[in-house]
Design an enzyme around this catalytic site. Structure first.
Site, PDB file in Angstrom:
ATOM      1  N   HIS A 128       2.364 -10.456  10.212  1.00  0.00           N
ATOM      2  CA  HIS A 128       3.330 -10.867   9.422  1.00  0.00           C
ATOM      3  C   HIS A 128       4.384 -12.329  10.110  1.00  0.00           C
ATOM      4  O   HIS A 128       4.196 -11.657  11.829  1.00  0.00           O
ATOM      5  CB  HIS A 128       4.666  -9.999   9.695  1.00  0.00           C
ATOM      6  CG  HIS A 128       5.351  -9.789   8.789  1.00  0.00           C
ATOM      7  ND1 HIS A 128       5.960  -9.912   7.141  1.00  0.00           N
ATOM      8  CD2 HIS A 128       7.283  -9.911   9.058  1.00  0.00           C
ATOM      9  CE1 HIS A 128       6.935 -10.122   7.142  1.00  0.00           C
ATOM     10  NE2 HIS A 128       8.060 -10.113   7.974  1.00  0.00           N
ATOM     11  N   LEU A 161       0.689  -1.223  -0.221  1.00  0.00           N
ATOM     12  CA  LEU A 161      -0.103  -0.120   0.360  1.00  0.00           C
ATOM     13  C   LEU A 161       0.598   0.939  -0.039  1.00  0.00           C
ATOM     14  O   LEU A 161       1.938   1.105   0.896  1.00  0.00           O
ATOM     15  CB  LEU A 161      -0.897  -0.061   0.941  1.00  0.00           C
ATOM     16  CG  LEU A 161      -1.944  -1.166   1.257  1.00  0.00           C
ATOM     17  CD1 LEU A 161      -2.404  -1.559   2.350  1.00  0.00           C
ATOM     18  CD2 LEU A 161      -2.326  -0.792   0.479  1.00  0.00           C
ATOM     19  N   GLN A 171       0.082 -20.181  16.129  1.00  0.00           N
ATOM     20  CA  GLN A 171       0.020 -18.347  17.160  1.00  0.00           C
ATOM     21  C   GLN A 171      -0.524 -17.245  16.230  1.00  0.00           C
ATOM     22  O   GLN A 171      -0.710 -16.518  16.551  1.00  0.00           O
ATOM     23  CB  GLN A 171       1.655 -18.390  17.317  1.00  0.00           C
ATOM     24  CG  GLN A 171       2.259 -19.263  18.519  1.00  0.00           C
ATOM     25  CD  GLN A 171       1.963 -19.902  19.400  1.00  0.00           C
ATOM     26  OE1 GLN A 171       1.309 -18.496  20.291  1.00  0.00           O
ATOM     27  NE2 GLN A 171       1.353 -20.746  19.352  1.00  0.00           N
TER      28      GLN A 171
HETATM   29  C1  GRF Z   1       0.143 -15.703   6.848  1.00  0.00           C
HETATM   30  O1  GRF Z   1       1.081 -16.124   7.437  1.00  0.00           O
HETATM   31  C2  GRF Z   1       0.195 -13.751   7.050  1.00  0.00           C
HETATM   32  O2  GRF Z   1       1.798 -13.649   8.818  1.00  0.00           O
HETATM   33  C3  GRF Z   1       1.114 -13.282   6.043  1.00  0.00           C
HETATM   34  O3  GRF Z   1       0.791 -14.385   5.541  1.00  0.00           O
HETATM   35  C4  GRF Z   1      -0.094 -15.280   5.791  1.00  0.00           C
HETATM   36  C5  GRF Z   1      -1.976 -14.859   5.155  1.00  0.00           C
HETATM   37  O4  GRF Z   1      -2.009 -16.611   5.317  1.00  0.00           O
HETATM   38  N1  GRF Z   1       0.785 -12.533   5.717  1.00  0.00           N
HETATM   39  P1  GRF Z   1      -3.752 -16.513   5.306  1.00  0.00           P
HETATM   40  O5  GRF Z   1      -4.289 -16.258   4.138  1.00  0.00           O
HETATM   41  O6  GRF Z   1      -4.360 -15.506   6.415  1.00  0.00           O
HETATM   42  O7  GRF Z   1      -3.734 -18.269   5.998  1.00  0.00           O
END
Ligand code: GRF
Length: 193
Positions: A113, A97, A177
């Site tokens: 993240h 973004l 987690q």
């Molecule tokens: C997760 O690991 C998140 O931390 C990262 O992208 C992944 C998304 O997984 N930003 P989901 O689409 O929520 O299963």
């Protein structure tokens, strides 16, 4: 009590397991938030199915349909204007973004993240943590600022890195987690209002 709930917009690009953790949390009457709508920049994102199954409105805004990041962001803002939204939750949303969007929603956009920021911004976090021989990994939920994966941290969850871990086994341990952290953060922010 719906009136007092924090209205979430959840932005996704794929699987949507973090979206699912929020959908599940919102099923509890005492959870202080609801999901107004889910936006995806990909029409094949499995998370869209999850939203539809839960009866949540969805919007698909395909970034490829727009000549610039800013015009793509204008289209997303037009979708946001159609729903009550107090907080935008990025959950596996794979577009960067720009300030054009971020500055319109100061302190109202958060991201999850899969690393212990500030370590391992960007992609392939688990591969990099393993290659560095780290003993610990985790996830971070933070406010979104124009610099990628860099805003103020709201919550982190840590997991051990175990002998024999692969990027996949580690990702699964961290993801567990993530699914706990995102609802916890929403509860915390909603109660702070
Ligand atoms: C997760 O690991 C998140 O931390 C990262 O992208 C992944 C998304 O997984 N930003 P989901 O689409 O929520 O299963």
């Amino acid at each position: 009590m719906t009136e007092n709930k924090l209205n979430l917009a959840v932005f996704i690009s794929g699987r949507g397991s973090n979206l699912q953790s929020l959908i599940d949390a919102c099923q509890s009457a005492d959870f202080p938030a609801r999901i107004s709508f889910v936006l995806s920049n990909r029409s094949d994102a499995y998370g869209l199915e999850r939203a539809r199954k839960a009866g949540i409105p969805t919007s698909v805004v395909l970034h490829r349909d727009y000549p610039t990041r800013e015009t793509f962001e204008d289209a997303m803002m037009a979708e946001l204007a159609k729903h009550p939204v107090d907080l935008i939750c990025l959950a596996g949303f794979m577009r960067i973004l720009t300030p054009h969007f971020i500055n319109r929603w100061p302190d109202k956009i958060i991201n999850i993240h899969p690393s212990l920021l500030p370590d391992y911004k960007g992609l392939h976090t688990h591969e990099r943590a393993l290659a560095d021989g780290k003993k610990e990994a985790g996830c971070t939920i933070h406010y979104v600022v124009p610099e990628m994966d860099s805003g103020p941290i709201i919550m982190q969850k840590r997991v051990p890195i175990l002998p024999g871990d692969t990027p996949e086994t580690l990702a699964a341990r961290v993801l567990e987690q993530e699914h706990i952290a995102y609802p916890e953060v929403i509860r915390k922010l909603a109660n702070k209002r």
